[in-house]
Motif scaffolding. Structure first.
Motif, PDB file in Angstrom:
ATOM      1  N   MET A  47       0.859  -1.199   0.000  1.00  0.00           N
ATOM      2  CA  MET A  47       0.000   0.000   0.000  1.00  0.00           C
ATOM      3  C   MET A  47       0.891   1.243   0.000  1.00  0.00           C
ATOM      4  N   SER A  48       0.619   2.160  -0.886  1.00  0.00           N
ATOM      5  CA  SER A  48       1.460   3.345  -0.930  1.00  0.00           C
ATOM      6  C   SER A  48       0.734   4.531  -0.302  1.00  0.00           C
ATOM      7  N   GLU A  49       1.537   5.479   0.120  1.00  0.00           N
ATOM      8  CA  GLU A  49       0.983   6.662   0.777  1.00  0.00           C
ATOM      9  C   GLU A  49       0.846   7.767  -0.268  1.00  0.00           C
TER      10      GLU A  49
ATOM     11  N   ALA B 262       8.429  11.920 -16.103  1.00  0.00           N
ATOM     12  CA  ALA B 262       9.068  10.628 -15.807  1.00  0.00           C
ATOM     13  C   ALA B 262       8.611  10.122 -14.455  1.00  0.00           C
ATOM     14  N   LEU B 263       8.659   8.802 -14.326  1.00  0.00           N
ATOM     15  CA  LEU B 263       8.424   8.158 -13.038  1.00  0.00           C
ATOM     16  C   LEU B 263       9.747   7.589 -12.544  1.00  0.00           C
ATOM     17  N   MET B 264      10.156   8.060 -11.383  1.00  0.00           N
ATOM     18  CA  MET B 264      11.387   7.586 -10.755  1.00  0.00           C
ATOM     19  C   MET B 264      10.976   6.738  -9.549  1.00  0.00           C
ATOM     20  N   VAL B 265      11.388   5.471  -9.561  1.00  0.00           N
ATOM     21  CA  VAL B 265      10.971   4.542  -8.495  1.00  0.00           C
ATOM     22  C   VAL B 265      12.132   4.260  -7.548  1.00  0.00           C
ATOM     23  N   GLN B 266      11.875   4.537  -6.275  1.00  0.00           N
ATOM     24  CA  GLN B 266      12.867   4.260  -5.221  1.00  0.00           C
ATOM     25  C   GLN B 266      13.092   2.752  -5.127  1.00  0.00           C
ATOM     26  N   LEU B 267      14.326   2.357  -4.945  1.00  0.00           N
ATOM     27  CA  LEU B 267      14.665   0.938  -4.983  1.00  0.00           C
ATOM     28  C   LEU B 267      14.404   0.260  -3.642  1.00  0.00           C
ATOM     29  N   LEU B 268      14.092  -1.016  -3.728  1.00  0.00           N
ATOM     30  CA  LEU B 268      13.940  -1.846  -2.533  1.00  0.00           C
ATOM     31  C   LEU B 268      15.326  -2.312  -2.084  1.00  0.00           C
ATOM     32  N   PRO B 269      15.453  -2.734  -0.829  1.00  0.00           N
ATOM     33  CA  PRO B 269      16.771  -3.188  -0.367  1.00  0.00           C
ATOM     34  C   PRO B 269      17.344  -4.250  -1.300  1.00  0.00           C
ATOM     35  N   GLY B 270      18.582  -4.060  -1.699  1.00  0.00           N
ATOM     36  CA  GLY B 270      19.279  -5.041  -2.543  1.00  0.00           C
ATOM     37  C   GLY B 270      18.946  -4.963  -4.016  1.00  0.00           C
ATOM     38  N   GLN B 271      17.987  -4.113  -4.388  1.00  0.00           N
ATOM     39  CA  GLN B 271      17.553  -4.048  -5.793  1.00  0.00           C
ATOM     40  C   GLN B 271      18.636  -3.383  -6.658  1.00  0.00           C
ATOM     41  N   PRO B 272      18.960  -3.976  -7.807  1.00  0.00           N
ATOM     42  CA  PRO B 272      20.081  -3.433  -8.601  1.00  0.00           C
ATOM     43  C   PRO B 272      19.748  -2.099  -9.284  1.00  0.00           C
TER      44      PRO B 272
ATOM     45  N   ALA C 295      16.925   6.515  -7.307  1.00  0.00           N
ATOM     46  CA  ALA C 295      15.735   5.912  -7.922  1.00  0.00           C
ATOM     47  C   ALA C 295      16.097   5.466  -9.329  1.00  0.00           C
ATOM     48  N   ARG C 296      15.386   4.468  -9.809  1.00  0.00           N
ATOM     49  CA  ARG C 296      15.525   4.061 -11.207  1.00  0.00           C
ATOM     50  C   ARG C 296      14.384   4.682 -12.007  1.00  0.00           C
ATOM     51  N   THR C 297      14.684   4.982 -13.250  1.00  0.00           N
ATOM     52  CA  THR C 297      13.665   5.532 -14.144  1.00  0.00           C
ATOM     53  C   THR C 297      12.766   4.398 -14.615  1.00  0.00           C
ATOM     54  N   ALA C 298      11.484   4.481 -14.296  1.00  0.00           N
ATOM     55  CA  ALA C 298      10.537   3.457 -14.758  1.00  0.00           C
ATOM     56  C   ALA C 298      10.009   3.816 -16.146  1.00  0.00           C
ATOM     57  N   TYR C 299       9.705   5.102 -16.341  1.00  0.00           N
ATOM     58  CA  TYR C 299       9.393   5.570 -17.698  1.00  0.00           C
ATOM     59  C   TYR C 299       9.814   7.013 -17.831  1.00  0.00           C
ATOM     60  N   LEU C 300       9.980   7.410 -19.080  1.00  0.00           N
ATOM     61  CA  LEU C 300      10.377   8.791 -19.376  1.00  0.00           C
ATOM     62  C   LEU C 300       9.724   9.155 -20.702  1.00  0.00           C
TER      63      LEU C 300
ATOM     64  N   GLY D  48       4.396   7.138  -2.286  1.00  0.00           N
ATOM     65  CA  GLY D  48       5.225   6.050  -1.759  1.00  0.00           C
ATOM     66  C   GLY D  48       6.596   6.052  -2.392  1.00  0.00           C
ATOM     67  N   ARG D  49       6.951   4.938  -3.048  1.00  0.00           N
ATOM     68  CA  ARG D  49       8.273   4.840  -3.693  1.00  0.00           C
ATOM     69  C   ARG D  49       8.325   5.624  -4.994  1.00  0.00           C
ATOM     70  N   LYS D  50       7.190   6.081  -5.462  1.00  0.00           N
ATOM     71  CA  LYS D  50       7.130   6.705  -6.797  1.00  0.00           C
ATOM     72  C   LYS D  50       7.232   8.221  -6.717  1.00  0.00           C
ATOM     73  N   ALA D  51       8.141   8.772  -7.490  1.00  0.00           N
ATOM     74  CA  ALA D  51       8.245  10.232  -7.607  1.00  0.00           C
ATOM     75  C   ALA D  51       7.971  10.581  -9.066  1.00  0.00           C
TER      76      ALA D  51
HETATM   77  C1  COA Z   1      11.617   0.594 -12.054  1.00  0.00           C
HETATM   78  C2  COA Z   1      11.745  -0.724 -11.278  1.00  0.00           C
HETATM   79  C3  COA Z   1      12.798  -0.578 -10.175  1.00  0.00           C
HETATM   80  C4  COA Z   1      10.388  -0.996 -10.645  1.00  0.00           C
HETATM   81  O1  COA Z   1      10.336  -2.358 -10.259  1.00  0.00           O
HETATM   82  P1  COA Z   1       9.878  -2.852  -8.812  1.00  0.00           P
HETATM   83  O2  COA Z   1      10.795  -2.318  -7.793  1.00  0.00           O
HETATM   84  O3  COA Z   1       9.682  -4.326  -8.877  1.00  0.00           O
HETATM   85  O4  COA Z   1       8.547  -2.117  -8.568  1.00  0.00           O
HETATM   86  P2  COA Z   1       7.096  -2.367  -9.139  1.00  0.00           P
HETATM   87  O5  COA Z   1       7.094  -3.030 -10.474  1.00  0.00           O
HETATM   88  O6  COA Z   1       6.302  -2.979  -8.035  1.00  0.00           O
HETATM   89  O7  COA Z   1       6.667  -0.851  -9.352  1.00  0.00           O
HETATM   90  C5  COA Z   1       6.555   0.054  -8.253  1.00  0.00           C
HETATM   91  C6  COA Z   1       5.413   0.973  -8.574  1.00  0.00           C
HETATM   92  O8  COA Z   1       5.765   1.706  -9.762  1.00  0.00           O
HETATM   93  C7  COA Z   1       4.814   1.456 -10.805  1.00  0.00           C
HETATM   94  N1  COA Z   1       5.495   1.327 -12.060  1.00  0.00           N
HETATM   95  C8  COA Z   1       6.653   0.661 -12.303  1.00  0.00           C
HETATM   96  N2  COA Z   1       6.994   0.795 -13.606  1.00  0.00           N
HETATM   97  C9  COA Z   1       6.042   1.568 -14.169  1.00  0.00           C
HETATM   98  C10 COA Z   1       5.827   2.081 -15.481  1.00  0.00           C
HETATM   99  N3  COA Z   1       6.702   1.831 -16.464  1.00  0.00           N
HETATM  100  N4  COA Z   1       4.739   2.822 -15.707  1.00  0.00           N
HETATM  101  C11 COA Z   1       3.870   3.118 -14.702  1.00  0.00           C
HETATM  102  N5  COA Z   1       4.022   2.679 -13.439  1.00  0.00           N
HETATM  103  C12 COA Z   1       5.083   1.914 -13.191  1.00  0.00           C
HETATM  104  C13 COA Z   1       4.131   0.144 -10.414  1.00  0.00           C
HETATM  105  O9  COA Z   1       2.831   0.066 -10.957  1.00  0.00           O
HETATM  106  C14 COA Z   1       4.105   0.271  -8.892  1.00  0.00           C
HETATM  107  O10 COA Z   1       3.073   1.121  -8.517  1.00  0.00           O
HETATM  108  P3  COA Z   1       2.218   0.841  -7.170  1.00  0.00           P
HETATM  109  O11 COA Z   1       3.212   0.846  -6.044  1.00  0.00           O
HETATM  110  O12 COA Z   1       1.260   1.996  -7.104  1.00  0.00           O
HETATM  111  O13 COA Z   1       1.573  -0.484  -7.374  1.00  0.00           O
HETATM  112  C15 COA Z   1      12.134  -1.921 -12.212  1.00  0.00           C
HETATM  113  O14 COA Z   1      11.105  -2.115 -13.155  1.00  0.00           O
HETATM  114  C16 COA Z   1      13.436  -1.688 -12.902  1.00  0.00           C
HETATM  115  O15 COA Z   1      14.505  -1.845 -12.334  1.00  0.00           O
HETATM  116  N6  COA Z   1      13.355  -1.315 -14.191  1.00  0.00           N
HETATM  117  C17 COA Z   1      14.569  -0.957 -14.922  1.00  0.00           C
HETATM  118  C18 COA Z   1      14.917   0.500 -14.596  1.00  0.00           C
HETATM  119  C19 COA Z   1      16.005   1.022 -15.478  1.00  0.00           C
HETATM  120  O16 COA Z   1      16.862   0.288 -15.945  1.00  0.00           O
HETATM  121  N7  COA Z   1      15.958   2.348 -15.697  1.00  0.00           N
HETATM  122  C20 COA Z   1      16.965   3.005 -16.484  1.00  0.00           C
HETATM  123  C21 COA Z   1      18.249   3.235 -15.690  1.00  0.00           C
HETATM  124  S1  COA Z   1      17.988   4.137 -14.180  1.00  0.00           S
END
Ligand code: COA
Ligand code: MYR
Length: 218
Positions: free
Chosen positions: A1-3, A208-218, A156-161, A186-189
């Motif tokens: 659950m995210s805040e 862009a969506l920048m996702v904070q990493l979980l412990p140990g996540q590459p 954070a890793r870039t999830a989309y841009l 939550g983890r999403k910025a």
């Molecule tokens: C980004 C990444 C860390 C997310 O993976 P994860 O830690 O397993 O996290 P999740 O897939 O559970 O995603 C976390 C949240 O972000 C959202 N999310 C992740 N990728 C998304 C995307 N492309 N579009 C929209 N939302 C996305 C998920 O829906 C989830 O949302 P929620 O918490 O509201 O359910 C992983 O996909 C990754 O490492 N991708 C490669 C990143 C990369 O190489 N970037 C370029 C270099 S920095």
């Protein structure tokens, strides 16, 4: 659950409690280059500009190649692992001293926004005087890394841009880019930025969506 929050970055948040927990990343520290390091990197950028903008006689190319190879042989013994070279880690240099990043200068760095100024170089040329389309995501992506850092959030890793190319982005012309965190969930910025010319025309904007990493996540 995210805040879900509507807070403005930096407004009501204390430095992120997890700030020192950068997933599986090593703890990075700035690496200050010596007095000639900035000059060294700029000399390579000039060579990159020249390598893509000259058509020299074969004997000149052969001499230049031999000199470049000799320089490579001279430097190779000083190779270090990731995070130990000032390249990309000297925060006082344009592009942090990296040859990959755009060599732009940071002029604002705080939780509200990060702003940088600079030019796309000749070696960033796409076609017909415009910067290559692939260089804009690089500019925005690196900016968002700094935006996250300026907000005292862990790496954070870039999830989309998503880039909207609004007008032609010229090379060799001073431009300004500014980006910020719009919303945190939550983890999403969720971040946004604009690239503008000095008249204020938006050449491109980006979300862009920048996702904070979980412990140990590459
Ligand atoms: C980004 C990444 C860390 C997310 O993976 P994860 O830690 O397993 O996290 P999740 O897939 O559970 O995603 C976390 C949240 O972000 C959202 N999310 C992740 N990728 C998304 C995307 N492309 N579009 C929209 N939302 C996305 C998920 O829906 C989830 O949302 P929620 O918490 O509201 O359910 C992983 O996909 C990754 O490492 N991708 C490669 C990143 C990369 O190489 N970037 C370029 C270099 S920095
Ligand atoms: C405090 C040290 C200053 C230098 C920081 C460099 C941080 C580099 C993080 C790299 C994150 C990956 C980015 C990407 O692959 O898109």
């Amino acid at each position: 659950m995210s805040e879900q929050t509507d807070r403005k970055p930096g407004e009501d948040r204390k430095p992120d409690e997890d700030y020192e927990h950068h997933g599986g990343f090593p703890v990075y520290k700035p690496v200050k280059g010596g007095p000639d390091f900035g000059r060294f990197v700029e000399a390579f950028r000039r060579l990159q500009d020249l390598a893509v903008s000259t058509h020299a006689p074969d004997d000149v190319v052969a001499q230049a190649a031999a000199q470049a190879e000799a320089l490579g042989d001279f430097l190779e013994q000083y190779t270090v692992p990731e995070g130990r070279s000032p390249a990309g880690f000297d925060t006082e240099l344009p592009g942090r001293g990296s040859l990959l990043m755009l060599p732009w200068k940071i002029e604002k760095f705080d939780a509200e926004s990060v702003r940088a100024r600079g030019t796309f170089r000749r070696f960033h040329l796409g076609g017909n005087g415009a910067a290559h389309g692939g260089t804009l995501p690089l500019l925005f992506d690196d900016l968002f890394g700094m935006v996250i850092h300026a907000n005292r959030r862990p790496i954070a890793r870039t999830a989309y841009l998503h880039v909207n190319y609004r007008k032609i982005t010229p090379i060799e012309t001073e431009l300004v880019v500014e980006g910020r965190v719009d919303r945190v969930d939550g983890r999403k910025a969720f971040c946004a930025a604009e690239l503008c010319d000095l008249e204020g025309n938006v050449l491109a904007d980006c979300e862009a969506l920048m996702v904070q990493l979980l412990p140990g996540q590459p």
